[in-house]
Design a protein around this motif. Structure first.
Motif, PDB file in Angstrom:
ATOM      1  N   THR A  11       8.007   2.281  -8.031  1.00 31.79           N
ATOM      2  CA  THR A  11       7.293   3.332  -7.308  1.00 31.79           C
ATOM      3  C   THR A  11       6.935   4.478  -8.246  1.00 31.79           C
ATOM      4  O   THR A  11       5.847   5.062  -8.143  1.00 31.79           O
ATOM      5  N   ARG A  12       7.824   4.804  -9.184  1.00 29.04           N
ATOM      6  CA  ARG A  12       7.522   5.837 -10.179  1.00 29.04           C
ATOM      7  C   ARG A  12       6.332   5.398 -11.038  1.00 29.04           C
ATOM      8  O   ARG A  12       5.426   6.205 -11.335  1.00 29.04           O
ATOM      9  N   GLU A  13       6.308   4.141 -11.428  1.00 26.96           N
ATOM     10  CA  GLU A  13       5.197   3.615 -12.216  1.00 26.96           C
ATOM     11  C   GLU A  13       3.881   3.737 -11.454  1.00 26.96           C
ATOM     12  O   GLU A  13       2.859   4.144 -12.009  1.00 26.96           O
ATOM     13  N   SER A  14       3.906   3.406 -10.154  1.00 25.00           N
ATOM     14  CA  SER A  14       2.697   3.511  -9.330  1.00 25.00           C
ATOM     15  C   SER A  14       2.236   4.961  -9.224  1.00 25.00           C
ATOM     16  O   SER A  14       1.036   5.250  -9.293  1.00 25.00           O
ATOM     17  N   LEU A  15       3.186   5.882  -9.072  1.00 22.78           N
ATOM     18  CA  LEU A  15       2.846   7.298  -8.972  1.00 22.78           C
ATOM     19  C   LEU A  15       2.195   7.800 -10.251  1.00 22.78           C
ATOM     20  O   LEU A  15       1.185   8.526 -10.218  1.00 22.78           O
ATOM     21  N   GLU A  21      -8.321  11.185  -1.485  1.00 17.70           N
ATOM     22  CA  GLU A  21      -9.243  10.217  -2.069  1.00 17.70           C
ATOM     23  C   GLU A  21      -8.515   9.404  -3.148  1.00 17.70           C
ATOM     24  O   GLU A  21      -7.777   9.941  -3.967  1.00 17.70           O
ATOM     25  N   GLY A  22      -8.725   8.087  -3.122  1.00 23.18           N
ATOM     26  CA  GLY A  22      -8.040   7.217  -4.069  1.00 23.18           C
ATOM     27  C   GLY A  22      -6.787   6.585  -3.505  1.00 23.18           C
ATOM     28  O   GLY A  22      -6.134   5.779  -4.179  1.00 23.18           O
ATOM     29  N   THR A  23      -6.445   6.955  -2.270  1.00 27.63           N
ATOM     30  CA  THR A  23      -5.301   6.340  -1.600  1.00 27.63           C
ATOM     31  C   THR A  23      -5.796   5.608  -0.353  1.00 27.63           C
ATOM     32  O   THR A  23      -6.830   5.962   0.206  1.00 27.63           O
ATOM     33  N   PRO A  24      -5.088   4.573   0.112  1.00 27.74           N
ATOM     34  CA  PRO A  24      -3.786   4.145  -0.412  1.00 27.74           C
ATOM     35  C   PRO A  24      -3.896   3.524  -1.806  1.00 27.74           C
ATOM     36  O   PRO A  24      -4.921   2.942  -2.154  1.00 27.74           O
ATOM     37  N   TYR A  25      -2.819   3.668  -2.564  1.00 31.54           N
ATOM     38  CA  TYR A  25      -2.731   3.038  -3.875  1.00 31.54           C
ATOM     39  C   TYR A  25      -2.194   1.623  -3.665  1.00 31.54           C
ATOM     40  O   TYR A  25      -1.199   1.423  -2.972  1.00 31.54           O
ATOM     41  N   HIS A  26      -2.868   0.643  -4.234  1.00 31.44           N
ATOM     42  CA  HIS A  26      -2.480  -0.751  -4.028  1.00 31.44           C
ATOM     43  C   HIS A  26      -1.673  -1.281  -5.217  1.00 31.44           C
ATOM     44  O   HIS A  26      -2.000  -1.014  -6.371  1.00 31.44           O
ATOM     45  N   ARG A  27      -0.633  -2.027  -4.899  1.00 32.88           N
ATOM     46  CA  ARG A  27       0.141  -2.740  -5.908  1.00 32.88           C
ATOM     47  C   ARG A  27       0.607  -4.044  -5.267  1.00 32.88           C
ATOM     48  O   ARG A  27       0.389  -4.282  -4.075  1.00 32.88           O
ATOM     49  N   GLN A  28       1.265  -4.863  -6.032  1.00 32.47           N
ATOM     50  CA  GLN A  28       1.753  -6.126  -5.509  1.00 32.47           C
ATOM     51  C   GLN A  28       3.247  -6.278  -5.749  1.00 32.47           C
ATOM     52  O   GLN A  28       3.762  -5.866  -6.786  1.00 32.47           O
ATOM     53  N   GLN A  43       0.849  -1.191   0.000  1.00 35.75           N
ATOM     54  CA  GLN A  43       0.000   0.000   0.000  1.00 35.75           C
ATOM     55  C   GLN A  43       0.880   1.236   0.000  1.00 35.75           C
ATOM     56  O   GLN A  43       1.821   1.334   0.789  1.00 35.75           O
ATOM     57  N   LEU A  44       0.575   2.174  -0.898  1.00 35.91           N
ATOM     58  CA  LEU A  44       1.352   3.405  -0.989  1.00 35.91           C
ATOM     59  C   LEU A  44       0.485   4.596  -0.603  1.00 35.91           C
ATOM     60  O   LEU A  44      -0.692   4.688  -0.988  1.00 35.91           O
ATOM     61  N   TYR A  45       1.080   5.509   0.168  1.00 35.48           N
ATOM     62  CA  TYR A  45       0.365   6.674   0.666  1.00 35.48           C
ATOM     63  C   TYR A  45       1.077   7.959   0.243  1.00 35.48           C
ATOM     64  O   TYR A  45       2.303   7.978   0.083  1.00 35.48           O
ATOM     65  N   ILE A  46       0.311   9.016   0.091  1.00 40.59           N
ATOM     66  CA  ILE A  46       0.890  10.337  -0.136  1.00 40.59           C
ATOM     67  C   ILE A  46       1.291  10.891   1.226  1.00 40.59           C
ATOM     68  O   ILE A  46       0.468  10.947   2.147  1.00 40.59           O
ATOM     69  N   VAL A  47       2.550  11.271   1.356  1.00 39.37           N
ATOM     70  CA  VAL A  47       3.062  11.729   2.651  1.00 39.37           C
ATOM     71  C   VAL A  47       3.647  13.127   2.533  1.00 39.37           C
ATOM     72  O   VAL A  47       4.061  13.563   1.458  1.00 39.37           O
ATOM     73  N   ALA A  48       3.680  13.790   3.678  1.00 35.94           N
ATOM     74  CA  ALA A  48       4.214  15.152   3.752  1.00 35.94           C
ATOM     75  C   ALA A  48       4.888  15.355   5.095  1.00 35.94           C
ATOM     76  O   ALA A  48       4.732  14.549   6.019  1.00 35.94           O
ATOM     77  N   SER A  49       5.638  16.446   5.203  1.00 41.63           N
ATOM     78  CA  SER A  49       6.214  16.847   6.482  1.00 41.63           C
ATOM     79  C   SER A  49       5.097  17.307   7.417  1.00 41.63           C
ATOM     80  O   SER A  49       4.086  17.851   6.955  1.00 41.63           O
ATOM     81  N   PRO A  50       5.231  17.114   8.732  1.00 44.08           N
ATOM     82  CA  PRO A  50       4.225  17.615   9.670  1.00 44.08           C
ATOM     83  C   PRO A  50       4.006  19.128   9.558  1.00 44.08           C
ATOM     84  O   PRO A  50       2.944  19.628   9.931  1.00 44.08           O
ATOM     85  N   ASN A  51       5.003  19.852   9.020  1.00 46.66           N
ATOM     86  CA  ASN A  51       4.896  21.305   8.878  1.00 46.66           C
ATOM     87  C   ASN A  51       4.264  21.732   7.557  1.00 46.66           C
ATOM     88  O   ASN A  51       4.048  22.927   7.328  1.00 46.66           O
ATOM     89  N   GLY A  77       8.609  18.937  -0.265  1.00 46.94           N
ATOM     90  CA  GLY A  77       7.425  18.610  -1.048  1.00 46.94           C
ATOM     91  C   GLY A  77       6.722  17.392  -0.516  1.00 46.94           C
ATOM     92  O   GLY A  77       6.912  17.001   0.642  1.00 46.94           O
ATOM     93  N   ILE A  78       5.917  16.752  -1.364  1.00 47.38           N
ATOM     94  CA  ILE A  78       5.171  15.561  -0.986  1.00 47.38           C
ATOM     95  C   ILE A  78       5.573  14.408  -1.910  1.00 47.38           C
ATOM     96  O   ILE A  78       6.186  14.631  -2.957  1.00 47.38           O
ATOM     97  N   SER A  79       5.229  13.187  -1.506  1.00 49.65           N
ATOM     98  CA  SER A  79       5.595  12.042  -2.323  1.00 49.65           C
ATOM     99  C   SER A  79       4.634  10.891  -2.069  1.00 49.65           C
ATOM    100  O   SER A  79       3.841  10.915  -1.108  1.00 49.65           O
ATOM    101  N   LEU A  80       4.713   9.891  -2.932  1.00 45.23           N
ATOM    102  CA  LEU A  80       3.964   8.648  -2.761  1.00 45.23           C
ATOM    103  C   LEU A  80       4.962   7.567  -2.373  1.00 45.23           C
ATOM    104  O   LEU A  80       5.888   7.267  -3.120  1.00 45.23           O
ATOM    105  N   LEU A  81       4.770   6.980  -1.179  1.00 43.73           N
ATOM    106  CA  LEU A  81       5.721   6.000  -0.673  1.00 43.73           C
ATOM    107  C   LEU A  81       5.005   4.784  -0.094  1.00 43.73           C
ATOM    108  O   LEU A  81       3.882   4.878   0.404  1.00 43.73           O
ATOM    109  N   SER A  82       5.699   3.660  -0.132  1.00 45.32           N
ATOM    110  CA  SER A  82       5.161   2.414   0.412  1.00 45.32           C
ATOM    111  C   SER A  82       5.047   2.485   1.930  1.00 45.32           C
ATOM    112  O   SER A  82       5.893   3.055   2.617  1.00 45.32           O
ATOM    113  N   LYS A  83       4.004   1.851   2.449  1.00 48.13           N
ATOM    114  CA  LYS A  83       3.826   1.784   3.906  1.00 48.13           C
ATOM    115  C   LYS A  83       5.021   1.073   4.546  1.00 48.13           C
ATOM    116  O   LYS A  83       5.412   1.403   5.670  1.00 48.13           O
ATOM    117  N   TRP A  84       5.621   0.121   3.823  1.00 50.86           N
ATOM    118  CA  TRP A  84       6.792  -0.577   4.358  1.00 50.86           C
ATOM    119  C   TRP A  84       7.938   0.405   4.620  1.00 50.86           C
ATOM    120  O   TRP A  84       8.695   0.248   5.575  1.00 50.86           O
TER     121      TRP A  84
END
Length: 300
Positions: free
Chosen positions: A199-203, A259-266, A163-171, A235-242
């Motif tokens: 990961t680029r492909e998933s993004l 909306e639309g996240t987490p993005y699922h891949r295998q 599962q991949l999530y869009i993440v950001a700094s707390p600030n 900035g922000i990014s899409l990263l794996s929960k792992w």
């Protein structure tokens, strides 16, 4: 196996006759003789030599590419023959794309070493394109990837969900917004991986699903500097929960509710040979272990 090819590959990779001789436990004149015999066999020079370096010429590049493949196939054959009468042991060459290779694979290798100490894993970490190429040329027994190279026809076997999530700094100001709009995502700086990365492909797939076109991007070649850049507020990014377990735990990164996240891949694995050594079969069985995911999460 043709000793000439082994010596040639060692000279190329050591970039020096003396270092190659030391690696092979041979004298330098003996190494030079093997190279001369190989060049006589193929009918052309393969190396450009000076006092400072040894480099491949065009013919040498062709021979080196195929020599690596031949050596890989020969090693695989030896391991298969050894398996007929012996327990699982020997070299197992494993490749993995960055997310799996950096954050999951080390824990699986540790489990395998505890159960099967006779297996000697060698690990290569790279993006999906690089790992796929090494499997195709028989330089890896198995490759673990997050995506797939276009135009490459290899059977891949899924074994774990990611599962991949869009993440950001707390600030980041987006973390205080109850609703993140499409415009917010397009105007943000996106920290992204290079082409050929799973990961680029998933993004890119997520961008297509959300119908967004980011105005600004910044590219990095692995996950760790992306995490550092996002945590620093670039900035922000899409990263794996792992990959973000520790950062989430220490509140260094925040998941944005998009909306639309987490993005699922295998995660999937690829192999080339129809024959599998005992070591490879045992490793694959660990990948399919249903208790593996929770066990690793407790350790990360």
């Amino acid at each position: 196996m043709d000793k000439n090819l082994l010596v040639f590959v060692t000279v190329v990779e050591q970039e020096n006759f003396s270092r190659a001789a030391k690696e092979l436990h041979m004298t330098q004149p003996a190494v030079s003789q093997y190279i001369r015999m190989l060049e006589e066999d193929v009918g052309t020079r393969l190396l450009e030599r000076t006092n400072k370096y040894v480099r491949l010429n065009k013919a040498g590049e062709v021979v080196y590419h195929h020599a690596k493949e031949i050596i890989g196939l020969y090693t695989k054959m030896e391991n298969l023959l050894d398996d007929i009468t012996n327990k699982a042991k020997g070299i197992l060459t494993i490749g993995a794309s960055y997310t799996f290779g950096e954050y999951v694979l080390p824990h699986i290798i540790a489990m395998m070493q505890n159960k099967y100490p006779g297996i000697q894993p060698t690990i290569t970490i790279g993006n999906t394109a690089h790992i796929t190429e090494l499997v195709l040329t028989h330089q890896l027994d198995i490759g673990i990837i997050e995506g797939m190279m276009n135009g490459v026809h290899l059977e891949k076997t899924p074994f774990a969900d990611d599962q991949l999530y869009i993440v950001a700094s707390p600030n980041n100001p987006l973390t205080t917004q109850p609703l993140i709009k499409k415009q917010d995502l397009e105007q943000s700086m996106w920290i992204i991986r290079e082409e050929g990365s799973g990961t680029r492909e998933s993004l890119e797939n997520l961008f297509a699903e959300l119908t967004i076109k980011p105005e600004r991007t910044m590219k990095f070649s692995s996950t760790q500097p992306i995490k550092e850049a996002v945590a620093a507020g670039l900035g922000i990014s899409l990263l794996s929960k792992w990959a973000i377990q520790k950062e989430l735990k220490h509140h260094e990164l925040i998941i944005l509710p998009v909306e639309g996240t987490p993005y699922h891949r295998q995660f999937s694995y690829i192999t080339m040979s129809p024959f599998q050594t005992k070591a490879l079969k045992l490793f694959i069985s660990l990948l399919h272990d249903s208790d593996l995911s929770e066990s690793i999460k407790r350790k990360i």
